[in-house]
Design an enzyme around this catalytic site. Sequence first.
Site, short mmCIF file in Angstrom:
data_model
loop_
_atom_site.label_atom_id
_atom_site.label_comp_id
_atom_site.label_asym_id
_atom_site.label_seq_id
_atom_site.Cartn_x
_atom_site.Cartn_y
_atom_site.Cartn_z
N GLU A 1 0.82 -1.22 0.00
CA GLU A 1 0.00 0.00 0.00
C GLU A 1 0.86 1.26 0.00
OE1 GLU A 1 -2.85 -0.50 3.20
OE2 GLU A 1 -4.02 -1.89 1.99
N GLU B 1 -6.40 -8.03 -1.16
CA GLU B 1 -6.91 -8.04 0.21
C GLU B 1 -8.40 -7.74 0.19
OE1 GLU B 1 -5.03 -5.39 2.99
OE2 GLU B 1 -3.02 -5.88 2.31
N PHE C 1 -8.29 -6.68 16.12
CA PHE C 1 -9.72 -6.92 15.91
C PHE C 1 -10.12 -6.80 14.44
CE2 PHE C 1 -9.74 -5.51 20.46
CZ PHE C 1 -10.03 -6.77 20.97
#
Length: 677
Positions: A154, A314, A364
């Site tokens: 990225e 992704e 998370f």
Amino acid sequence: MREVINKYPRLLHGGDYNPEQWLDSPQVLEEDIRLMKEARVNCVSLGIFSWARLEPEEGEFHFGWIRRIIDKLYENGIYTILATPTGAMPNWMTAKYEEVRQMSPEGVRNLPGRRHNFCYTSPIMRKKMKKINHELSRHLGDHPGVILWHISNEYGGNGSDASCHCPQCQQAFREWLKEKYKTLDNLNHAWWTAFWSHTYTDWSQIHSPVPNGESRLHGLNLDWKRFVSHQIQDFCMEEIRAVLKYSVLPVTTNMMEYFKPLDYFRFAPQLSIISWDNYPEWHSQKDEVNVAVRTAAWHSMMRSLKKAPFLMMESTPSIVNWKAVNTQKRPGLHELSSLQAVACGSNSVQYFQWRKSRGSSEKFHGAVVDHRNGSNTRVFREVSALGSRMEQISDTVYPTCNRPKAAIVFDWENWWAVEDIEGPRKDMAYQDTILAHFKPFWEMGIDVDFVNEDCDLQGYRLVAAPLNYLYKKGYAKKVKDYVEAGGCYVATYFSGVVDETDLCILDRHPLEELLGIRTEEMDAAPEHRVNSIGFEGKSYKTGCLREISHVIPGEGAEVLASYESDYYAGCPALTRKSYGSGRAYYLACETEEAFLKALYAGLAEENGIGTEFTGRLPYGVTVSHREGGQDLWFVQNFNEAETQMELPGTYARVEDGMELKGSITLKPFECLILAAK
Ligand SMILES: [Zn+2]
């Protein structure tokens, strides 16, 4: 179709794998292999954030651990996309070498930490990158299990605008400008520096645009954005050269959606295959249509960059963790969202991430394997089911790709310039405008490519160029040649206003002869000053941006729609002119969605770009068409409800050959993959 990933020409299913976080837990790594096979994973990306494990001290390299993991994966039929580790720098480096850390526009040097934040000019950073990439390539570049290089991660994603304002970047910017303009006189003219008496008399006076310094020279702002994009692209190229020293594998770098700082059209030629990270905001609106449209547009951009299949590198199997509110994908949407990528030309469904990290920023973020429950989760079951389906469709889908007959112009330099405007309104929304013009095609089930002003337009029957404010040198001639040869071109308001250094084009619109109109005023009307246009017997609301233009007498433009009120009532809102063998349309204002739908429905018919599904699709349902081997239709239902539709012919379901025709019921969030019979 030219083969890119020769070693494993199949649809890929897998994701980012971060075993460097679990090296002291061998049982976890054993479990991973078992679960990957259960989830039908055939490919993982390794090493993206492994620099500190690969080179724990300066010049001390450890490749044994990663080789053992690649070996183990390969023995189990799982291939590796191997990353160069520059996405995040190790602490020994940022502590020792200050210059590798970026400097903010305010002149504050970063402290060590975070990621995607190295100075792309720093000679030390480039030297360290080359060393680790050479070593990585020398040790693993010919491993039979490694199929593709994943260059960095990225690029530019530093949390702001990708730029570094350090002294070395300033100097590199000046050198770049010298190369471009040769003399300060040329630069002063291009940037119109006589304005406010800001004429440069020495190259050393030039500084990047910053909040407490120069930021109102639009030519400077635009060139700085070009420079930042160029410099990162150049860094990427150096990384590629470094890994290719000992390896012949194809290369990619994972791009990001609608990422403004990097001109991906310029990156594309140096990559073997395009890849990108896809994180749609599902469930953020009353239904999924607008998110689906936006996502389809960006998949289409990725396909368009090389006019070839791409990889979705992704996506999350469940939630992300970096938005204000992170919502689980509801049952069924994961499969549809993933197959939407394939429908638009992706040859992979890859996730971030395979296993949730135990600590730190992304603990998370959604993953295939959770902290608890392992594979006994809804997410794991949905991923496994999709993996099985990908295996079933791979042979049929892999050799195909979308081949659109229509294109929309999306140009990064135009994006930078039009959103830097200090004109009728400041908050020009280029992406939203592009999406407004893309949506009618999505609703009609017509695939669309994106092109920039440098691309060849020939081969498309229809090209629309919304809000195309900046015209690069030669663009107007290209458009005229395109229309003369039979193309259909749609120009809109606020187009052809400035040249490539953001200087206003004087006297005539560059396409005046083609369009047959002359624009007198540009306006941004307040909300209470409503207006409408009459078109084909109906009245449609206009938006805020409006141009007041006149047809040039005797030039052949026909008025198809006109403003209905105010002092410019009767002025043209939509015109058409035949030119050579083609036609050119001019749209004078923003309009409500229904108008664009009517306009493009007419143009689709006029130019023969509709598909057999056009006009038959219920709300929330679209189709994408991959061709080349077999003729494949991906029917995608973005409604969270059963939806009836009428098939226009007889088809075979790709997975099992079951014949489908006539009236069918799509399940909530279902994607059918049909082969023409
Ligand atoms: Zn720098």
